[in-house]
Design a protein around this motif. Structure first.
Motif, PDB file in Angstrom:
ATOM      1  N   ILE A 287      60.380 -31.354  -2.538  1.00  0.00           N
ATOM      2  CA  ILE A 287      59.176 -30.553  -2.279  1.00  0.00           C
ATOM      3  C   ILE A 287      58.712 -30.731  -0.827  1.00  0.00           C
ATOM      4  N   GLU A 333      65.491 -24.585   1.079  1.00  0.00           N
ATOM      5  CA  GLU A 333      64.570 -24.341  -0.054  1.00  0.00           C
ATOM      6  C   GLU A 333      65.312 -23.712  -1.226  1.00  0.00           C
ATOM      7  N   PHE A 337      65.414 -25.512  -4.812  1.00  0.00           N
ATOM      8  CA  PHE A 337      64.555 -24.970  -5.875  1.00  0.00           C
ATOM      9  C   PHE A 337      65.275 -23.966  -6.781  1.00  0.00           C
ATOM     10  N   GLU A 338      66.289 -23.265  -6.240  1.00  0.00           N
ATOM     11  CA  GLU A 338      66.978 -22.279  -7.086  1.00  0.00           C
ATOM     12  C   GLU A 338      68.281 -22.846  -7.644  1.00  0.00           C
ATOM     13  N   SER A 344      59.189 -26.613  -7.290  1.00  0.00           N
ATOM     14  CA  SER A 344      59.049 -26.346  -5.850  1.00  0.00           C
ATOM     15  C   SER A 344      57.681 -26.718  -5.288  1.00  0.00           C
ATOM     16  N   THR A 345      56.722 -27.059  -6.137  1.00  0.00           N
ATOM     17  CA  THR A 345      55.388 -27.387  -5.619  1.00  0.00           C
ATOM     18  C   THR A 345      54.829 -28.636  -6.303  1.00  0.00           C
ATOM     19  N   CYS A 387      52.505 -28.237   0.357  1.00  0.00           N
ATOM     20  CA  CYS A 387      53.348 -28.456  -0.836  1.00  0.00           C
ATOM     21  C   CYS A 387      52.658 -28.020  -2.127  1.00  0.00           C
TER      22      CYS A 387
END
Ligand code: NZQ
Ligand code: ZN
Length: 388
Positions: A287, A333, A337-338, A344-345, A387
């Motif tokens: 993150i 990112e 995240f994917e 992601s946060t 974030c």
């Protein structure tokens, strides 16, 4: 490139079925041992039984410290040190991930210390004599199997402190990739990010003339990008697990850091997150990292991001430097995240802005002053806010 003394003495037994080599190696140091492990994964996988057989075959007497927590607590260190003192144990064997190994490193130091073990985390100059440490690694992430660092948490004071001295580096480690087949997808993802973050902490550095270390760092980053998703989709893919495991050790065993003025920034900022909220270290790093990257991207740093984008992510060099840099951050990112499916946060972890100032003020000053870009605690608050 700066002067350095290359000294990475850990003996590594790498590959399938190498556990048998550890017993004779440990016997060189004694025959009374503390076995340190976590919450039970090694019992479920059958590794615990194999380790006990190995100890019996070699005539090694042992006592156990079990239940070491992810983000290992100082209470576990104290308990382990007490057992070592009471039983006159001569060495410590960790079987598990970074948490068990880190705990073992501080048990090994506290076993020869008369005061409270936490003193040694706060002030490493108090570490005088360390019992020999060994490890059997079950999770590719921290590199604790081949480095001299350890990170211990004191929840009572909201502190998570990393440190260590040369004697805490394991004398020998067994790296059998098959032991990581059972690591769940979320821990495989977090571990992959941790390996990448260790690499980036020295890659994003101001020391000039470290072409060799930088190309080696890029190889480790590319290894993670290639094999991380494969290990998640095919947990028993030996090639993927083996490459991640060896990358984990080399990302942080000093090889990449030697020759560089090396002060880490993102890790100290993350350690406050896991000290306050007990989150998985690699998740916190995932993150923070892209937000930190965006925050420190500027005229003086853009060239390093261009190198990263072109050499690691294969972005065409025929573009404006800031376009390459921003594309590299976007790809980072996307990967975290994917592809790795990491939250992601901070909001997704249930973390709000309530402690940001307190946390930012606790980040070690040297990490802010001597990192890739000099930061203030106010900058850290801004990074945390980004974030959310
Ligand atoms: O506790 P058990 O039951 O063993 O389960 C663990 C734990 O729940 C599980 N696990 C480990 N191997 C497994 C497995 N589950 C199934 N199959 C296996 N083969 O995974 C969970 C996480 O384990 P942990 O040891 O906590 O993870 P990791 O290796 O990521 O270690 C994290 C700790 O290391 C510190 C972190 O801050 C954190 O406290 N770090 C240590 C460093 C060092 N020594 O140099 C550097 C790092 O930057 C990091 O800060
Ligand atoms: Zn780490």
């Amino acid at each position: 490139m700066l002067n350095f003394d290359y000294d990475i003495p850990t003996k590594v037994f790498f590959g399938k079925g190498q556990l048998g080599k550890l017993g004779p190696e440990m016997k060189k140091y004694g025959d009374r041992l503390l076995l340190v492990y976590g919450g039970g994964s090694i019992k479920r996988t059958g590794l615990y039984a194999q380790v006990l057989d190995m100890l019996r075959e070699n005539g090694i007497y042992w006592q156990e410290l079990s239940g070491v927590e992810p983000n290992p607590r100082i209470e576990s260190v104290r308990e382990g040190a007490d057992i070592c003192k009471r039983e006159s144990l001569q060495m410590v064997l960790a079987v598990g991930g970074g948490s068990s190994i880190d705990c073992a490193k501080y048990v090994a130091a506290a076993a020869n210390y008369d005061g409270d073990a936490w003193d040694l985390c706060i002030d490493k100059s108090k570490i005088k004599k360390v019992l020999p440490v060994f490890s059997v690694l079950t999770l590719a992430a921290t590199g604790s199997e081949m480095d001299c660092g350890g990170v211990i948490t004191n929840l009572a004071t909201y502190e998570k402190i990393g440190g260590g001295v040369a004697d805490q580096r394991p004398k020998a480690s067994v790296l059998d990739p098959t032991y990581t087949f059972t690591v769940p997808a979320n821990q495989t993802a977090a571990g992959t990010v941790d390996i990448m973050s260790h690499t980036m902490e020295t890659y994003f550095n101001r020391t000039p003339g470290t072409y060799f270390q930088d190309r080696m760092a890029e190889a480790i980053l590319k290894t993670c990008i290639h094999y991380g998703p494969i290990a998640i989709q095919q947990p028993d893919n030996y090639e993927a697990r083996a490459n991640l495991m060896w990358a984990s050790s080399w990302a942080i065993n000093d090889f990449l850091a030697d020759g560089k003025a090396n002060v880490w920034t993102v890790h100290p900022i993350e350690h406050e997150l896991s000290a306050f909220y007990d989150i998985t270290h690699g998740v916190g790093l995932a993150i923070l990292t892209p937000r930190w990257m965006k925050y420190v991207l500027r005229d003086e740093t853009v060239q390093k991001f261009v190198e990263y984008g072109v050499n690691v992510w294969g972005i065409s060099p025929d573009q404006d430097p800031f376009s390459i840099a921003n594309e590299a951050i976007r790809k980072t990112e996307q990967f975290f995240f994917e592809e790795l499916k990491i939250p992601s946060t901070l909001t997704q972890l249930g973390i709000g802005n309530e402690n940001f100032e307190r946390m930012a003020k606790k980040v070690r000053q040297v990490a802010l002053d001597d990192g890739f870009v000099k930061l203030t605690w106010e900058d850290v608050v801004e990074i945390y806010k980004a974030c959310l």
